[in-house]
Write an enzyme that holds these catalytic residues in place. Structure first.
Site, short mmCIF file in Angstrom:
data_model
loop_
_atom_site.label_atom_id
_atom_site.label_comp_id
_atom_site.label_asym_id
_atom_site.label_seq_id
_atom_site.Cartn_x
_atom_site.Cartn_y
_atom_site.Cartn_z
N ARG A 75 0.34 34.92 35.79
CA ARG A 75 -0.57 33.88 36.26
C ARG A 75 -1.74 33.74 35.29
NH1 ARG A 75 1.14 35.71 41.48
NH2 ARG A 75 1.84 33.96 42.73
N ASP B 110 1.07 34.14 51.13
CA ASP B 110 1.40 35.56 50.99
C ASP B 110 1.76 36.17 52.34
OD1 ASP B 110 0.85 35.41 48.26
OD2 ASP B 110 -1.26 35.92 48.54
N ARG C 122 5.23 35.09 53.41
CA ARG C 122 6.27 35.87 52.73
C ARG C 122 6.41 37.25 53.39
NH1 ARG C 122 4.47 33.69 46.72
NH2 ARG C 122 5.97 31.97 46.67
N HIS D 160 -4.70 36.53 44.74
CA HIS D 160 -3.31 36.04 44.85
C HIS D 160 -2.58 36.49 43.60
CE1 HIS D 160 0.04 33.61 45.98
NE2 HIS D 160 -0.08 32.78 44.97
#
Length: 311
Positions: A89, A149, A152, A176
């Protein structure tokens, strides 16, 4: 009563699917913006032509400019380059910081009272960029990460226990990315702590899979990143704001002393209502959880210091 106006910037997979979900839920009229000529217009028309079949009356517009976005109530920013396999990221940082800064400068002119929901990665740093560029009050700048998140985490727990996802309430804090903090102690299945239902080693592997959730999908898709679950997460946040539901959702919010974090956007449980973030909930953390959250905040801080030089 006039309909709310929601702008989605970026008509790629995340943006277009978000626009579709918002239209289908009749959250308001949706404006889809992208720099690629004619592409958002085509996707908007396609979504609009689903309306007679699906039964919604939201209007959906596509545009390459910002004039049509004027006076938006909520602006969702998905712009930026997507992750590719092997890309962290953080690799996205410089490119996407420039893109998000430009977008927010335009939105500031056309919709100075909007609530911003940031989806672009790296999420926590991009939310910081949006906040610094817009100079909007902190309750109107929110990062979408924790809802995704937590979804998930809930998915993997439901798969493990073979129970309904609706029975599972999951708690995820922090940045994140690789340092996120799924809190097993506060994660419950029909009110029972998940720690009592899943053996420790197995639970740790589920936590790891949650942390790697985005990368797992990137590696499977090979040419893109997740968009069905991220767009669903945005839709839940938008609904809580538009309907003033005041849901408690994990979002990237500016902490000013909460959890001993200052001046950073990190994932914390917040109350989302018509004003945006109406309250940050501080829950008691044990030493191990506090240390994990501190580590996560440090990772976010490093990114924000890098991005600060670009602003």
């Amino acid at each position: 009563m006039s309909r709310k106006k929601i702008t989605v910037i970026g008509a790629g997979n995340v943006g277009a699917t978000t626009a579709q979900r918002l239209a289908e839920k009749e959250m308001g009229d949706v404006v889809l913006v992208d720099v690629i000529q004619d592409m958002p217009q085509g996707k908007a028309l396609d979504i609009l032509e689903s309306a007679p079949i699906y039964g919604y009356d939201s209007r959906v517009y596509g545009t390459n400019g910002y004039e049509e976005t004027r006076d938006s109530d909520i602006v969702v920013i998905t712009s930026g380059v997507a992750r590719k396999p092997g890309m962290s990221r953080d690799d996205l940082l410089k490119t996407n910081a420039g893109i998000v800064k430009g977008v927010v400068e335009n939105i500031k002119k056309t919709s100075p009272n909007a609530i911003l929901i940031i989806v672009s990665n790296p999420l926590d740093a991009m939310t910081y960029v949006a906040y610094k560029t817009s100079l909007f009050p902190k309750h109107r700048v929110i990062g979408m990460a924790g809802v995704l998140d937590a979804a998930r985490f809930r998915t993997f727990i439901a798969m493990e226990l073979k129970v309904s996802v609706e029975n599972i309430h999951a708690f995820v804090l922090g940045g994140h990315g690789d340092t996120m903090v799924p809190l097993t102690r506060y994660t419950t299945v029909a009110g029972v702590s998940v720690e009592e239902l899943i053996p420790k080693a197995r639970l740790e592997s589920i936590v790891k899979r949650t942390r790697d959730g985005g990368a797992e999908i990137v590696n499977l898709l090979k040419t893109g990143s997740a968009f069905y679950a991220p767009s669903a997460a945005v839709a839940e946040m938008v609904e809580s704001i538009i309907k003033d539901k005041k849901k408690i959702l994990p979002c990237a919010a500016l902490c000013e002393g909460e959890y001993n974090i200052k001046g950073l956007f990190v994932g914390v449980p917040v109350k989302l209502g018509e004003n945006g973030i109406e309250q940050i909930f501080e829950i008691k953390l044990n030493a191990e959880e506090s240390a994990a959250l501190k580590k996560s905040a440090e990772a976010v801080k490093t990114l924000c210091e890098q991005v600060g030089k670009l602003l």
